[in-house]
Motif scaffolding. Structure first.
Motif, short mmCIF file in Angstrom:
data_model
loop_
_atom_site.label_atom_id
_atom_site.label_comp_id
_atom_site.label_asym_id
_atom_site.label_seq_id
_atom_site.Cartn_x
_atom_site.Cartn_y
_atom_site.Cartn_z
N VAL A 135 1.10 -0.73 0.50
CA VAL A 135 0.36 -0.11 0.10
C VAL A 135 0.94 1.17 0.13
O VAL A 135 1.78 1.33 0.91
CB VAL A 135 -1.27 -0.08 1.22
N ALA A 136 0.40 2.20 -1.02
CA ALA A 136 1.79 2.55 -1.11
C ALA A 136 0.81 4.07 -0.67
O ALA A 136 -0.76 3.94 -0.37
CB ALA A 136 1.93 3.28 -2.72
N ALA A 137 1.49 5.45 0.83
CA ALA A 137 0.63 6.05 1.26
C ALA A 137 1.77 7.11 1.67
O ALA A 137 2.52 6.59 2.42
CB ALA A 137 -0.24 5.13 2.56
N PRO A 138 1.59 8.46 1.86
CA PRO A 138 2.46 9.71 2.40
C PRO A 138 0.88 9.51 3.25
O PRO A 138 0.09 9.22 3.70
CB PRO A 138 1.56 10.47 0.82
N SER A 139 1.61 10.63 3.86
CA SER A 139 0.68 11.09 5.19
C SER A 139 -0.68 11.85 4.85
O SER A 139 -0.90 12.23 3.89
CB SER A 139 1.66 12.19 5.85
N ALA A 140 -1.70 11.83 5.80
CA ALA A 140 -3.09 11.66 4.91
C ALA A 140 -3.60 13.36 5.17
O ALA A 140 -4.60 13.53 4.98
CB ALA A 140 -4.09 10.61 5.60
N ASN A 141 -2.40 14.51 4.80
CA ASN A 141 -3.11 15.57 4.95
C ASN A 141 -3.18 15.92 3.16
O ASN A 141 -2.36 15.55 2.66
CB ASN A 141 -1.89 16.60 6.31
N ARG A 142 -3.66 17.75 3.50
CA ARG A 142 -3.24 18.26 2.47
C ARG A 142 -2.47 18.69 2.37
O ARG A 142 -1.11 18.94 3.04
CB ARG A 142 -4.46 19.21 2.33
N SER A 143 -1.44 18.70 1.04
CA SER A 143 0.09 19.15 0.57
C SER A 143 0.33 20.58 1.86
O SER A 143 -0.97 21.56 1.26
CB SER A 143 -0.10 18.92 -0.79
N GLY A 144 1.29 20.28 2.59
CA GLY A 144 1.96 22.16 2.89
C GLY A 144 0.87 21.76 4.58
O GLY A 144 1.20 23.64 5.06
N ARG A 145 0.56 20.87 5.24
CA ARG A 145 -0.31 21.13 6.23
C ARG A 145 0.24 20.11 6.83
O ARG A 145 0.64 19.42 6.77
CB ARG A 145 -1.76 20.90 6.46
#
Ligand code: TXA
Ligand code: MG
Length: 345
Positions: A135-145
């Motif tokens: 599972v590819a996963a970045p942090s679940a924030n909008r970019s820049g938050r």
């Protein structure tokens, strides 16, 4: 799209697994921060992560696995990685390996390396096991938050943009994983996190380098070893300034600077240690945790930064901790929130 927030149980894992297999997105807790996951081998699913986050396409993602048998189809493993996997997986350590062709270039932003991590959070592990997918996963924030450390943070940023958030409570560590590059001559930390330089060195029995821009802004012509370092991350809307120096000088200076701003009509506050709440009581003090506990400060930091925006803070002065152990990860995130603006008391 309505966003469901579900507590983890057999039926929500089955739902998450169905969504992931259909190429949809699922936010899930890890021990570091919440991730926004998609099937790492499905190019369109991966592209929808970038869309939901508003993330630049040249910033690669971390692939999450629950079992080492999944590595074979994703990457080739350098010998140095074995003892590190034994020591720190599952846990907050991401390692860069040479990517195999099954990994879509969208995941790695075209780089020859792929970042892999095995999270230890029981909800992440159960979800990864239920779907059986990398599972590819970045942090679940909008970019820049700031990265989300609770399901409520994820909902703030992702409401109506994704079908499901698995709510596993507050994340333990509170800062993103250590990112370690093992594909070049010297093992190098690109992003400091819960697995520290000392911990890595004691397992490897050799020196681990730190990427140059961990505690300072990237120079104008400097190449970012990790694309994520190019972007302004973790920054609240207000201007944050760090105050460095001996305690007997920093506390009065924090107070003076903050009160000056208040008199000038600016909405301002200080981020301070629990120990200094009383001395700074007229400065709208925000407790970042005890000076003696970098882990506690890490655990709270992103929630504190989010609150600054909710409160409409315009000017913020913050205490600092020594950049050692977990303190290095804290000062990397706090430094970036302040664009590394520092006043020495
Ligand atoms: O704790 C974490 O690592 C969380 C949880 C959800 O696992 N994930 C996370 O992902 O923080 P993200 O996308 O927010 O940060 C990943 C960082 C970025 O700075 C990215 O540039 C870097 O890792 N990265 C990913 N793949 C890379 C690669 N192949 N080479 C260099 N840097 C890479
Ligand atoms: Mg992130």
């Amino acid at each position: 799209m309505h966003t469901k927030v579900l507590l983890p149980d057999e039926s929500s894992y089955a739902f998450a697994s169905d969504l992931l297999k259909q190429g949809k997105l699922v936010a899930f807790p890890t021990e570091t921060v919440y991730g926004l996951g998609a099937d790492a081998l499905n190019k369109n699913a991966v592209l929808s992560i970038f869309e939901a986050k508003g993330r630049p396409a040249d910033n690669p993602l971390i692939v999450h696995i629950h079992d080492r048998s999944q590595l074979d189809e994703l990457c080739s493993i350098p010998p140095l990685a074995e003892p590190l996997m034994d020591a720190f997986w599952p846990g907050p350590l991401t390692m860069l390996f040479i990517r195999k062709p099954s990994v879509p270039p969208e995941v790695t932003a075209g780089l020859p390396t792929v970042a892999i991590r095995m999270p230890s959070h029981p909800v992440a592990a159960a979800m990864l096991k239920a779907c059986g997918l990398p599972v590819a996963a970045p942090s679940a924030n909008r970019s820049g938050r700031p990265s989300p450390t609770t399901a409520a943070h994820v909902l703030e940023d992702m409401n109506d943009r994704i079908p499901l958030i698995l709510d596993g409570g507050a994340c333990d560590v509170g800062l993103e994983s250590t990112v370690l590059d093992l594909c070049h001559e010297q093992p190098t930390i690109l992003r400091p996190g819960g697995v520290t330089k000392d911990m890595l060195e004691s397992v490897l029995g050799r020196e681990v380098l730190l990427a140059g821009s961990i505690l300072r802004p990237l120079g104008e012509n400097e190449v970012a070893l990790s694309p994520g370092m190019r972007y302004k991350h973790y920054a609240p809307k207000g201007a944050v300034t760090l105050i460095d120096g001996p305690e007997e000088r920093t506390v009065p200076l924090l107070r003076r600077l903050c009160l000056e701003q208040k008199q000038a009509g600016k909405k301002s506050c200080v981020l301070c240690f629990t120990e200094h709440l009383e001395s700074l009581s007229d400065c709208d003090p925000h407790d970042i945790g005890s000076a003696s506990s970098p882990d506690e400060i890490a655990h709270r930091l992103f929630d504190t930064l989010r609150r600054l925006d909710e409160e409409g803070m315009e000017i913020v002065f913050s205490e600092v901790i020594p950049p050692e152990g977990m303190g290095l990860a804290v000062m990397n995130r706090l430094g970036r929130a302040a664009a590394f603006r520092t006043i020495h008391a």
